[in-house]
Design a protein around this motif. Structure first.
Motif, short mmCIF file in Angstrom:
data_model
loop_
_atom_site.label_atom_id
_atom_site.label_comp_id
_atom_site.label_asym_id
_atom_site.label_seq_id
_atom_site.Cartn_x
_atom_site.Cartn_y
_atom_site.Cartn_z
N ASP A 41 0.87 -1.18 0.00
CA ASP A 41 0.00 0.00 0.00
C ASP A 41 0.90 1.23 0.00
OD1 ASP A 41 -1.68 2.17 0.64
OD2 ASP A 41 -2.91 0.96 1.99
N PHE A 42 0.99 1.90 -1.15
CA PHE A 42 1.85 3.07 -1.25
C PHE A 42 1.32 4.24 -0.43
CE2 PHE A 42 2.99 1.30 -5.62
CZ PHE A 42 4.19 0.76 -5.19
N ARG A 43 0.00 4.34 -0.27
CA ARG A 43 -0.58 5.46 0.49
C ARG A 43 -0.23 5.38 1.96
NH1 ARG A 43 -6.49 4.76 -2.11
NH2 ARG A 43 -5.85 2.64 -1.68
N ARG A 44 -0.24 4.19 2.52
CA ARG A 44 0.06 4.02 3.95
C ARG A 44 1.50 3.63 4.20
NH1 ARG A 44 -3.83 1.02 7.61
NH2 ARG A 44 -2.60 2.31 8.98
N ALA A 45 2.24 3.34 3.12
CA ALA A 45 3.62 2.88 3.22
C ALA A 45 3.69 1.63 4.10
CB ALA A 45 4.55 3.98 3.73
N THR A 46 2.89 0.62 3.70
CA THR A 46 2.88 -0.66 4.41
C THR A 46 2.99 -1.83 3.44
OG1 THR A 46 0.46 -0.81 4.38
CG2 THR A 46 1.47 0.18 6.34
#
Length: 133
Positions: A41-46
């Motif tokens: 998940d690029f938005r949450r950096a996970t």
């Protein structure tokens, strides 16, 4: 998730980031450990790694210094995927992530039994990439 399995997932994420592991090697390692998929998940950096029994581990992933584009540009995403598959000179996973985000990709899910990765855009668009033979 037990510490040993979480450490395997963390080692694979670190190996991608440092360039010490390739995608096929990461997939093989995770499959041997009993994982069936993972999601970035690029938005949450996970990065979340899943086992068939529903157990999972979520890890922090590096945040990339690029905004996710509003438009999902599949040809640009495919070009980044091809660079990764061919390990073109200068390829890095971080560079791939930057290119994917610039192409409007918010994240992706890799399915080992499905032998594919599904990339998603901001408005729910998807691009399915089957593993190379």
């Amino acid at each position: 998730m037990d510490d040993h399995l979480a450490a395997i997932a963390a080692d694979c994420l670190d190996g991608a980031e440092t360039g010490s592991r390739t995608f096929p090697g990461i997939v093989a390692t995770l499959m041997r450990a009993g994982f069936e998929s993972y999601a970035i998940d690029f938005r949450r950096a996970t990065a979340t790694y899943y086992r068939p029994d529903g157990d999972s581990v979520a890890l922090s992933a590096p945040r990339h210094a690029v905004s996710i584009a509003e438009t999902f540009d599949v040809p640009a995403l495919q070009a980044a995927i091809r660079e990764a598959q061919q390990l073109v000179p200068g390829y890095t996973y971080g560079g791939f992530c930057t290119k994917a985000m610039a192409a409007g990709c918010v994240g992706y899910v890799v399915s080992f039994p499905g032998r594919r990765a599904v990339y998603s855009g901001r408005t729910g668009e998807t691009h399915v990439e089957h593993f190379p033979q």
